[in-house]
Design a protein around this motif. Sequence first.
Motif, short mmCIF file in Angstrom:
data_model
loop_
_atom_site.label_atom_id
_atom_site.label_comp_id
_atom_site.label_asym_id
_atom_site.label_seq_id
_atom_site.Cartn_x
_atom_site.Cartn_y
_atom_site.Cartn_z
N ILE A 55 0.83 -1.21 0.00
CA ILE A 55 0.00 0.00 0.00
C ILE A 55 0.87 1.25 0.00
N VAL A 56 1.93 1.25 0.79
CA VAL A 56 2.85 2.40 0.82
C VAL A 56 3.52 2.58 -0.55
N ARG A 57 3.88 1.46 -1.18
CA ARG A 57 4.49 1.54 -2.52
C ARG A 57 3.50 2.12 -3.53
N ASP A 58 2.24 1.69 -3.44
CA ASP A 58 1.22 2.23 -4.34
C ASP A 58 1.03 3.72 -4.09
N PHE A 59 1.10 4.15 -2.83
CA PHE A 59 0.98 5.58 -2.50
C PHE A 59 2.14 6.35 -3.14
N LYS A 60 3.34 5.82 -3.03
CA LYS A 60 4.52 6.45 -3.62
C LYS A 60 4.34 6.63 -5.13
N GLN A 61 3.92 5.55 -5.80
CA GLN A 61 3.78 5.61 -7.25
C GLN A 61 2.68 6.57 -7.69
N ALA A 62 1.57 6.58 -6.94
CA ALA A 62 0.49 7.51 -7.27
C ALA A 62 0.91 8.95 -7.02
N LEU A 68 -4.54 8.19 -5.32
CA LEU A 68 -4.24 8.55 -3.93
C LEU A 68 -5.50 8.48 -3.07
N ILE A 69 -6.59 9.04 -3.58
CA ILE A 69 -7.86 9.02 -2.83
C ILE A 69 -8.29 7.58 -2.58
N GLY A 70 -8.07 6.69 -3.56
CA GLY A 70 -8.46 5.30 -3.40
C GLY A 70 -7.64 4.56 -2.34
N LEU A 71 -6.41 5.05 -2.07
CA LEU A 71 -5.55 4.41 -1.09
C LEU A 71 -5.79 4.93 0.33
N LEU A 72 -6.42 6.09 0.43
CA LEU A 72 -6.64 6.73 1.73
C LEU A 72 -8.05 6.45 2.24
N ASP A 73 -8.16 6.18 3.53
CA ASP A 73 -9.47 6.06 4.15
C ASP A 73 -10.20 7.39 4.01
N PRO A 74 -11.51 7.38 3.72
CA PRO A 74 -12.23 8.66 3.59
C PRO A 74 -12.08 9.56 4.81
N THR A 127 12.83 13.39 -4.63
CA THR A 127 13.04 11.96 -4.88
C THR A 127 12.40 11.19 -3.74
N ILE A 128 11.47 10.31 -4.04
CA ILE A 128 10.75 9.56 -3.02
C ILE A 128 11.32 8.14 -2.94
N LEU A 129 11.70 7.72 -1.75
CA LEU A 129 12.31 6.41 -1.54
C LEU A 129 11.50 5.60 -0.52
N GLU A 130 11.41 4.31 -0.76
CA GLU A 130 10.78 3.42 0.22
C GLU A 130 11.79 3.09 1.30
N ARG A 131 11.42 3.32 2.55
CA ARG A 131 12.32 3.07 3.66
C ARG A 131 11.53 2.51 4.84
N THR A 132 12.23 1.87 5.75
CA THR A 132 11.62 1.43 7.01
C THR A 132 11.65 2.59 7.99
N VAL A 133 10.49 2.95 8.51
CA VAL A 133 10.38 4.06 9.47
C VAL A 133 9.81 3.48 10.77
N ASN A 134 10.59 3.54 11.83
CA ASN A 134 10.18 2.97 13.12
C ASN A 134 9.68 1.54 12.98
N GLY A 135 10.40 0.78 12.19
CA GLY A 135 10.12 -0.64 12.06
C GLY A 135 9.01 -1.00 11.09
N GLY A 185 7.63 2.83 5.21
CA GLY A 185 7.42 4.27 5.15
C GLY A 185 8.10 4.85 3.93
N LEU A 186 8.10 6.15 3.83
CA LEU A 186 8.71 6.85 2.70
C LEU A 186 9.64 7.95 3.19
N VAL A 187 10.65 8.23 2.37
CA VAL A 187 11.58 9.32 2.64
C VAL A 187 11.63 10.19 1.39
N ALA A 188 11.53 11.50 1.58
CA ALA A 188 11.64 12.44 0.47
C ALA A 188 12.99 13.15 0.57
N GLN A 189 13.72 13.12 -0.56
CA GLN A 189 15.02 13.78 -0.59
C GLN A 189 15.04 14.85 -1.67
#
Length: 314
Positions: free
Chosen positions: A198-205, A214-220, A260-268, A271-275
Amino acid sequence: MTTPSEPGDGRSDPSLSAIMSERRQLINLAYRLLGSLADAEDVVQETYTRWYAMTRQQQEAITTPGAWLTKVAGRICLDLLGSARARRESYVGEWIPEPLPDRTEWINGRSGDTTTDPADRITLDESVNMAFLVVLESMTPAERVAFILHDVFRYPFTEVAEIVGRTPAACRQLATSARRRIHASQPPATPTAQQAGIVRDFKQAWEAKDINALIGLLDPDATGIADGGGLVSAVLRPIVGGEQIARYAIDIAGRVPDLTILERTVNGQPGLVAQQDGVTVMVMAFDVAGDRIKRLWAIRNPEKLRPWTVGPQH
């Protein structure tokens, strides 16, 4: 931290190894209690300062040094939590705990120093995920200390009572109250692989500026919180609603096109990191419930991004 030696005669402290071996436990405890690695490091430093301020005779009179160090660190944290509450009430925007990278992501960047930084010593389990830490922020200092010491670190209430300064029965009630808050706020756990997808799909969207995806990935009813600090302006209030969050994300992507958006582990957790120009400017943590993102946190305060910027380039 500089390794202390026994004051007075210039000889090494024979118990130094045993005492310093408690450091990992102390940094884990202090981070969970304070939600800040910088503050946790200060607590551990102060705890050892107090140990080495004692004479050898005073140290030898302590039958369990590890328990003594934990008690001192716990009391320092309890005092800091009281003052932190006041500081965070005056914080511009929403206060978010300091995010931690995966242990493979951060090695101390000081020249010639290959020592693993304290972040590597933090056990990245469910008790450090962002949603858990945010719930801890809603507790009183005594609740937080009693709950973390007993439920996470398995200290008996008799020992917790000595740190909190209340009776064991009162500490039991504090931990029970805290436990209720945790259970009420935590949805059924979503498997890590599903969260990552789901986080990867958010990044790509987000990269594609696809607002409908993005709206489809987020709870209303999703909530987004972003902090700030220094030259970074804070978002003063939470953004409520999946569509509103999606529009805000698209707006940021338009205003800062070179992210640049990267997939990373955040607090275990995934998550995502923007550089920007190779420098981390934002870390995003997610709370996924089922197949939707329920909450997300965007940490942009440069002081909190220190663990993400001091290490070598990968």
